[in-house]
Design a protein around this motif. Structure first.
Motif, short mmCIF file in Angstrom:
data_model
loop_
_atom_site.label_atom_id
_atom_site.label_comp_id
_atom_site.label_asym_id
_atom_site.label_seq_id
_atom_site.Cartn_x
_atom_site.Cartn_y
_atom_site.Cartn_z
N ASN A 156 0.88 -0.95 -0.14
CA ASN A 156 0.04 -0.35 -0.09
C ASN A 156 0.58 0.84 0.14
N ASP A 157 2.11 1.18 -0.41
CA ASP A 157 2.90 1.71 -0.36
C ASP A 157 2.78 3.27 -1.52
N PRO A 158 2.74 4.75 -1.74
CA PRO A 158 2.10 5.07 -3.33
C PRO A 158 3.45 5.08 -4.34
N ARG A 159 4.11 4.68 -4.16
CA ARG A 159 5.39 4.86 -4.59
C ARG A 159 5.87 3.46 -5.18
N THR A 160 5.49 2.06 -4.55
CA THR A 160 5.03 0.58 -4.98
C THR A 160 3.69 0.40 -5.58
N LEU B 192 -3.58 -20.24 -6.01
CA LEU B 192 -3.41 -18.99 -6.70
C LEU B 192 -4.51 -18.65 -6.20
N MET B 193 -5.53 -19.13 -5.57
CA MET B 193 -6.48 -17.89 -5.77
C MET B 193 -6.53 -16.73 -4.94
N LEU B 194 -5.67 -16.99 -3.30
CA LEU B 194 -5.53 -15.93 -2.14
C LEU B 194 -4.53 -14.75 -3.00
N ASP B 195 -3.04 -15.60 -4.37
CA ASP B 195 -2.26 -14.40 -4.24
C ASP B 195 -3.30 -13.47 -5.31
N ALA B 196 -4.04 -14.70 -6.72
CA ALA B 196 -5.12 -13.06 -7.08
C ALA B 196 -6.18 -12.64 -5.85
N LEU B 197 -6.49 -12.60 -5.00
CA LEU B 197 -7.32 -11.51 -3.90
C LEU B 197 -6.24 -10.89 -3.33
N ILE B 198 -4.95 -11.10 -3.01
CA ILE B 198 -3.93 -10.21 -2.87
C ILE B 198 -3.48 -9.01 -3.71
N GLU B 199 -3.42 -9.89 -5.20
CA GLU B 199 -3.29 -8.71 -6.08
C GLU B 199 -4.91 -7.66 -6.11
N GLY B 200 -5.69 -8.42 -6.35
CA GLY B 200 -7.22 -7.75 -6.43
C GLY B 200 -7.27 -6.25 -5.70
N LEU B 201 -7.52 -7.17 -4.43
CA LEU B 201 -7.40 -6.00 -3.22
C LEU B 201 -6.74 -5.32 -2.56
N SER B 202 -5.37 -5.47 -3.59
CA SER B 202 -4.66 -4.63 -3.11
C SER B 202 -4.72 -3.22 -3.79
N VAL B 203 -5.18 -3.34 -5.26
CA VAL B 203 -5.96 -2.17 -6.03
C VAL B 203 -6.81 -2.27 -5.40
N HIS B 204 -8.07 -2.76 -5.50
CA HIS B 204 -9.57 -2.22 -4.43
C HIS B 204 -8.97 -0.88 -3.55
#
Length: 196
Positions: A114-118, A160-172
């Motif tokens: 959640n770091d703005p630069r990252t 795989l599902m948890l990895d996708a969840l991490i990516e998706g919820l981080s974007v959200h």
């Protein structure tokens, strides 16, 4: 007649020698490239901006990297490796599945993703990879390492599902004006683990 103070000179032989044999210059250039991409985006990144950000001559950038595309690719690989290192460290610090679920929630809600630069760099990488099959190798390697770290405690499909969840919820969470609360993230992780 005043005698010049040569001890104050910054460009003497020792300084030139140090710059010429700077073993960390390549790594500094890669870090500077990430800074420039985060600030200006890939489309406005140039060799010159990277050289200025790294504090090195322009020729040094082109000496270490044959092309801007190759430099950007290596910089994003460095970003992916740092993030995957974070996943591995988070999962290595836990000892069972319950702790692993908590670690996944912390990855989604914590500072690393959640770091703005990252966040800015990740979006630049996603956009570039959507148009460049070569850059998909970078994102694929990053995701493979992340899934392997999660897979220490979950079967491959769940990882795989948890990895996708991490990516998706981080974007959200990054784009939402009212980010999803941790309790909702916990419920999402629990649902995936329970149904798989």
């Amino acid at each position: 007649m005043k005698v010049p103070d040569w001890s104050a000179a910054t460009d003497g032989p020792a300084e030139k020698q140090r710059r010429r044999h700077d073993p960390h210059r390549r790594a500094r250039i890669l870090d500077a490239a990430l800074d420039v991409i985060a600030e200006h985006g890939v489309a406005r990144t140039t060799h010159r901006k990277i050289a200025e950000a790294a504090g090195v001559p322009l020729g040094s950038v082109t000496y270490h990297f044959e092309s801007l595309e190759g430099l950007v690719g290596e910089a994003f690989t460095k970003l992916g490796n740092r993030t995957a290192d974070g996943f591995e460290a988070a999962m290595a610090a836990v000892g069972n599945e319950a702790q692993a679920r908590t670690a996944v929630v912390s990855l989604i809600t914590g500072e690393m993703l959640n770091d703005p630069r990252t966040t800015a760099l990740s979006y630049e990488l996603y956009a570039l990879a959507s148009r460049s099959p070569q850059m998909r190798h970078v994102t694929d390697a990053w995701m493979a390492r992340s899934r392997a770290a999660i897979g220490r405690f979950f079967d491959p499909d769940t990882a795989l599902m948890l990895d996708a969840l991490i990516e998706g919820l981080s974007v959200h969470r990054a784009l939402s004006l009212a980010p999803m609360p941790r309790t909702t993230v916990e419920a999402a992780v629990e649902r995936i683990v329970r149904i798989s």
